[in-house]
Enzyme design. Sequence first.
Site, PDB file in Angstrom:
ATOM      1  N   ASP A 536       0.792  -1.182  -0.043  1.00 46.55           N
ATOM      2  CA  ASP A 536      -0.067   0.083   0.091  1.00 46.55           C
ATOM      3  C   ASP A 536       0.858   1.128  -0.028  1.00 46.55           C
ATOM      4  O   ASP A 536       2.311   1.242   0.321  1.00 46.55           O
ATOM      5  CB  ASP A 536      -0.923   0.079   1.112  1.00 46.55           C
ATOM      6  N   GLU A 616      22.881 -22.027 -17.533  1.00 44.97           N
ATOM      7  CA  GLU A 616      21.712 -21.307 -17.002  1.00 44.97           C
ATOM      8  C   GLU A 616      22.168 -19.927 -16.259  1.00 44.97           C
ATOM      9  O   GLU A 616      21.620 -18.916 -16.040  1.00 44.97           O
ATOM     10  CB  GLU A 616      20.799 -22.135 -16.163  1.00 44.97           C
TER      11      GLU A 616
END
Length: 731
Positions: A536, A616
């Site tokens: 928020d 990777e």
Amino acid sequence: MAIVYNEKTGIFTLNTKNTTYQMAVDKYGTLLHQYYGIRILGEDLNSLFVKNDRGFSPNPHEAGIDRTYSLDTLLQEFSGYGDGDYRLPSICLVNGDGSYAFCGRVSGHRIYHGKYTVEKMPYLQEQDGDTVDTVEIYLTDKVTGVDVTLLYGVFEEKDVITRAVRITNHGTKKIVLEKAMSVMLDFIDSDYDFIHFGGRHAMEHEYHRQPVSYGIQSIGSTRGYSSHQHNPCAILCERGATEESGDCYGFILEYSGNFLCEVEKTQFRQMRLNMGIHSQQFRWNLEVGDVFHTPEVIMTYTDKGLTSLTHKFHDVLRSNLYRGKFMNQLRPVLLNSWEAVYFDFNEEKLLEIAKASLNMGTELFVVDDGWFTNRNSDRSGLGDWEVDLEKLPHGLGWLSEQVHQMGLKFGIWIEPEMVSQKSQLYKDHPNWAYMIPGRSPVQGREQLVLDLSREDVRDYLVEKMNHIIETSKADYVKWDANRHLCDVFSDRIYENRQGEILHRYILGLYDIMDRIILTHPNVLFEGCSGGGGRFDAGMLYYQPQIWGSDDTDAIARLKIQYGLSFVYPSQCIGSHVSVCPNHQTGRTVPLRTRAITAMHGTFGFELDPALLSEEEKTMCQEYAKIYKANAAIMLEGDYYRLSNPYEQNAYTAWMHVSKDKTKAVVSMVRTESQGNALIYYVKLKGLKNDAMYELQDGRRFSGAALRKYGLPITWDIKEYEAMQYYLHQVK
Ligand code: DGJ
């Protein structure tokens, strides 16, 4: 001056670059709402509103025999209580004589340059280059002496108006507030959709769009925090509004606790929106002379659809809310230990991860939960905050030094607001945790919430946290909170004040963040509450980024991040690449898709590099480079949603465009495989029609063509695979 008051007509006009907000003081002193929309020419709209004698809509005493004047039907700025307006009130209070009534009439106003402040809570502040003006309008109840001050902050260039309310008891007896909203907005009609966001732990911020229907619809939280279940923001948009067109009104509450947003479609098909602190378990005593401040709401309006609304919100949140220096800075690529090792680690393992992460483009190594005593699971240990010397025999400072010597920054996890019952702190101070005498406390992750309304608890936490941050030489802190509030009772507060605790908790939280976060301006803080359970604008005042969700599955994240994108800028959303099968959903998704999805937010990793192949790791390094190369576009540019994952199952796409429209990054993920697959051309947005853009493969297209046809999700992209286009203007 963006605010004009006309003495003769009693009209207040608030102008921003593209919008006008108009209010009028009528002959009885009621503050009417007259207009909020596209900029008008300063005319008085009052004569447009038809007044009728409406049965069962009563008339205030001042109106005498005028049966056409009823507060039940007029558009207003702040609805009192007990004054004949039966719609949702802005306030509900019990006067000293026990009566429920507030009849506020305008008793004055003050207009000034600059922005009002909100005491002890977050609020927007003006920055260099902003023109901000304030109007305070005073509503007084002549009988009780209670004053309500309505505050309007006008951010002219940003098309933003902030609202907050101050309630002062100028009477002679104590009053009790049972409801005090931050904003009320009346609409003459109600053909709108209510858009809001919410879900559950590990699947928060889902997008919900519902027609406003007869009666009352509401969202909110009574959990003590803003919550995973509903986010404290809302949009009201015209029925047919799209990303590009239609009237849209947006509201963000800058508050991290219980909230309520209610929308009422009335008997006369008008509409009212209220937003503020939830009134459940809220009872605030206001002694004579006391003032109560509501949290602030950020409002914006556009006639140009949801994307334009998003841009206005992103711009104002990026520049006027956060108190620190990091918001528009490139954040370090981090590797977080949580999904890598959970609680199962020692010094050697952590250093091995940190070292291996160097080959992945990592710049910051974060030790998540589990570094302190009695913390081998989530069942114990919170509260004492002493380093576990069995796991980390040389201590945090030493670990941090080793990590720094590798050329990495060092980060640490904390959860200050909690205490485990299995902890020394709890043994020493059982009454520091919320509990109702005579009842056994409700369990949540086997931890209790500390009573932050108590000063001694706050002082303890400030001292402990500052010590951890300083001794660990942390460059980054993740501030977590993993349960909601129950058994809300404080033995420091009188019986008749227990209804104040939920709000006092949040005031206490803001106080400790003032004293911990703001005193460490060089430390980057990330908010978290089991993922996005306290995502928020209140938290974003202190922390420039918040962990988006505990769900790190890239495909689930597409929806979560789509929901967040309406209001919150990309650099506020914590987003990481984790391993597959994903720990939350079990889904396997290519590394490239995980990386591209994480690039929507503050890119990082949350995995054990030992589980990655060398190839990777090299790919991770490449993705980190791509993220950094494009970060400026994300930090300062405009965000466009190119698809709605709730309507389009086949793919999700979004793009970031630099403010000058010379550069853009387009991201696409195919979310469904099809036999004889359709080719989707994703129409681009935000580019200049008459400019020529070059893609990474050298092909050139005009902005106009990219708008009309878009770019394809190519045939080779299979289910859950992703691709990115990078564009720059060449002509
Ligand atoms: C919840 C957070 O969202 C996770 O990322 C992790 O920090 C755990 N808490 C640790 O307990």
